[in-house]
Design a protein around this motif. Structure first.
Motif, short mmCIF file in Angstrom:
data_model
loop_
_atom_site.label_atom_id
_atom_site.label_comp_id
_atom_site.label_asym_id
_atom_site.label_seq_id
_atom_site.Cartn_x
_atom_site.Cartn_y
_atom_site.Cartn_z
N ASP A 96 60.24 31.11 17.09
CA ASP A 96 61.70 30.99 17.16
C ASP A 96 62.28 32.16 17.97
OD1 ASP A 96 62.12 33.26 15.35
OD2 ASP A 96 61.50 31.93 13.74
N VAL A 140 54.89 33.55 15.81
CA VAL A 140 56.32 33.23 15.68
C VAL A 140 56.76 32.48 16.93
CG1 VAL A 140 58.64 34.17 15.39
CG2 VAL A 140 56.70 35.28 14.27
N TYR A 181 64.84 26.24 10.86
CA TYR A 181 64.53 27.10 12.00
C TYR A 181 65.33 28.39 11.95
CZ TYR A 181 64.53 28.49 16.97
OH TYR A 181 64.42 29.18 18.15
N TYR A 229 64.18 34.55 16.86
CA TYR A 229 64.65 35.64 15.99
C TYR A 229 63.54 36.65 15.70
CZ TYR A 229 68.01 31.90 15.62
OH TYR A 229 68.89 30.90 15.93
N ALA A 230 62.93 37.17 16.76
CA ALA A 230 61.83 38.12 16.59
C ALA A 230 62.26 39.33 15.76
CB ALA A 230 61.33 38.58 17.96
N ALA A 288 63.72 38.39 6.66
CA ALA A 288 64.28 39.74 6.82
C ALA A 288 64.88 40.23 5.52
CB ALA A 288 65.34 39.72 7.92
N SER A 328 59.29 36.54 20.53
CA SER A 328 58.33 35.72 19.79
C SER A 328 57.30 35.13 20.74
CB SER A 328 59.05 34.59 19.05
OG SER A 328 60.01 35.12 18.13
N GLY A 348 70.46 40.25 14.98
CA GLY A 348 69.67 39.22 14.36
C GLY A 348 70.64 38.42 13.49
N ASP A 399 64.34 39.57 13.27
CA ASP A 399 64.36 39.29 11.83
C ASP A 399 62.95 39.29 11.25
OD1 ASP A 399 67.19 38.93 11.30
OD2 ASP A 399 67.06 37.17 12.56
N HIS A 400 62.00 38.75 11.99
CA HIS A 400 60.61 38.75 11.51
C HIS A 400 60.08 40.18 11.42
CE1 HIS A 400 60.01 34.39 11.56
NE2 HIS A 400 60.72 34.37 12.67
N PRO A 438 63.86 32.86 9.34
CA PRO A 438 63.84 34.26 9.76
C PRO A 438 64.77 35.16 8.94
CG PRO A 438 63.91 32.82 11.67
CD PRO A 438 64.11 31.95 10.48
#
Length: 559
Positions: free
Chosen positions: A531, A529, A309, A533-534, A317, A502, A361, A536-537, A313
């Motif tokens: 998780d 998405v 998880y 960590y928006a 990135a 996300s 992030g 990082d995506h 991400p």
């Protein structure tokens, strides 16, 4: 009735036949003739239980605990009875005093007290324990009361009790760790560190003492001590993933990181390391600018869901550029012990303020600066060493939020750009929106940030085993702090607010919806998405760079 033993055998036979009434009659006669017979007194509890009088049996056994000979037999019987089925609160409460004062073996007394208190709320435990623990000079009672006081949020009383026990030489490593946590949560990290230094000296075999000392030294801004204790811990427990985890969160000077990373690298090469360890090692490699190593570890895949998880991400990135491009594009040489770092671009049209933690992030700040350098903007990177969402300001800029905002205005003015944008992720996203409003920014962006701090504080389960409980107490010790962004953002209608999260992260979506009604707010859900960590995506798919360019130019960003 020739003797107590014979009569006792007769009573037990009647019980086996199911004749409880006859057994009771025989026992009453026997106790009248031999009132001092311990054997008959113990059998009385068996008869009461068979008669359905469990509570009466429990109180009968408790009354036998004041003498060692009787307690040796009555205590285990009472323990079995209590463990089989919890007693009503009014009965259990009456038993605490005779058990606490009883002539019991320590192990049995401990188990009995634990069984009587199990499942009771903190206030009930305090009410039962205070009459027997205060002044008793018995550590087990002091410990149980200190825990109950802590979980009742009576922290000062708990600290006083633990201190009394410690100064009298009755404390244990566990009680010292609790006292240290409570002192730190109450705003006294230096007093907590004094205790933890003793713990790591006197109990060098306990990793938890080292973990707590590192975490609280960080809170006290004793970063050299953090590094020294980390170095000792990595040598003692090279395979323990919690120490690279702390290493990634503690502000380390470049020299300290250079000293510690080879130790971690050697530990990572040993067989049998867990996936949690491997992930934390990969993050440490990023901080050490060993990007090829991080790429290799992250690319190996993770089967454990909680690790995958987090790892997915950051791998996405990092894949946006090759390692050399990441390194070559950055203007920043990071020093994690500094809470203000500035990078400049000649003729910049915009200055960005980043309210970061140890990173933004999952990528370290030098890699993040590569992305901003490409857009030719100034960046002010901030860190909050007080760990209070910047509500008490930035340490090197001033003693509070107001003086920090004033100092930032001066620094922003010196940079001279036309536009000002404040950006943050996760808890830093909360701070970015607040600081954007206070600074009069043109725009503020939150990636997966909270819009109120109340929910997270209220949800902290009150138990000493929950780290979030102590975080909550630390926040409460600060007094009244502004925790809701709605009135702040409503008071800054000219500022463009963008909350990015996300699409499948329910908590982040709920936080965003709290500000959705404000006219200057736009929400964007990153599709596909789920998780936290928006950001990082978005770095991974390139949309982060397009967003920064639009914010720089004052254009409306469209995903």
């Amino acid at each position: 009735m020739t003797d107590p033993q014979t009569l006792n055998d007769d009573v037990l036979q009647e019980l086996e036949r199911g004749s409880v009434e006859k057994a009771t009659s025989l026992l009453d006669q026997g106790l009248k003739k031999w009132p001092g017979s311990l054997r008959l007194k113990l059998t009385r509890s068996d008869v009461l239980i068979r008669a359905g009088a469990r509570e009466e049996a429990a109180e009968h056994l408790a009354a036998l605990l004041d003498r060692e000979e009787a307690a040796r037999w009555a205590g285990p019987r009472l323990l079995t009875l209590v463990k089989e089925q919890p007693l009503p609160a009014e009965v259990a409460g009456r038993l605490v005093k005779p058990v606490a004062a009883g002539a019991l073996e320590e192990r049995v007394k401990t188990q009995l007290l634990d069984a009587l208190l199990a499942g009771r709320d903190a206030e009930t435990r305090v009410a039962w324990l205070e009459p027997v623990a205060r002044g008793a000079g018995l550590f087990r009672l002091e410990w149980l009361l200190a825990v109950a006081l802590t979980e009742s949020c009576r922290l000062e009383e708990a600290v006083a009790l633990l201190e009394e026990s410690r100064l009298a030489g009755r404390g244990t490593a566990r009680s010292l760790l609790l006292e240290a946590e409570l002192r730190a949560a109450g705003g006294h990290p230096e007093a907590a560190l004094d205790i933890l230094r003793d713990v790591t000296r006197d109990h060098p075999e306990l990793p938890d003492g080292f973990r707590r000392r590192i975490a609280i030294a960080r809170r006290a801004c004793r970063f050299d001590e953090c590094a020294a204790v980390l170095e000792e811990a990595l040598g003692k427990w090279p395979g323990d993933w919690s120490f690279p985890y702390l290493m990634n969160r503690v502000p380390l000077a470049p020299a300290a990181l250079s000293r510690l990373f080879p130790m971690l690298e050697a530990a990572a090469a040993a067989p049998g390391r867990t996936e949690r360890f491997a992930f934390q090692y990969a993050l440490a490699a990023l901080h050490a600018v060993r990007l090829e190593e991080a790429v290799k570890v992250l690319g190996s895949g993770f089967a454990e869901p909680t690790v995958a998880y987090m790892a997915g991400p950051v791998a996405a990135a990092l894949a946006a550029r090759d390692p050399e491009a990441w390194r070559a594009g950055s203007r920043l040489v990071d020093d994690r012990t500094r809470d203000v770092l500035v990078t400049r671009a000649e003729g910049a049209e915009a200055t960005f303020v980043l309210t970061t933690g140890m990173a933004f992030g999952y990528l370290p700040l030098p890699l993040i600066d590569t992305l901003f350098a490409e857009q030719r903007v100034n960046v002010i990177y901030l860190r909050d060493f007080r760990n209070l969402a910047y509500l008490r300001g930035v340490t090197s800029l001033g003693p509070d939020e107001a003086s920090t905002i004033a100092a930032l205005r001066g620094l922003i003015g010196e940079l001279g750009a036309r536009r000002l944008v404040v950006v943050g992720a996760s808890l830093g996203g909360y701070s970015s929106l607040r600081y954007g409003a206070l600074l009069g920014a043109d725009a503020a962006v939150s990636f997966s940030g909270r819009t109120t701090l109340e929910d997270g504080l209220a949800e902290a389960r009150p138990t000493i085993w929950n780290p979030a409980f102590f975080v909550r107490q630390m926040w409460l010790a600060q007094g009244e702090l502004p925790r809701d962004l709605v009135p702040v953002l409503a008071g800054a209608p000219e500022m463009e607010v963008l909350h990015i999260h996300s699409a499948g992260a329910a908590e982040d979506v709920a936080q965003a919806q709290r500000i959705a009604q404000l006219p200057n707010v736009r929400l964007h859900a990153v599709p596909g998405v789920s998780d936290h960590y928006a950001v990082d995506h978005m770095i991974g798919d390139g949309s982060f760079g397009a967003l920064i360019a639009a914010l720089r130019d004052g254009r409306r960003w469209e995903a």
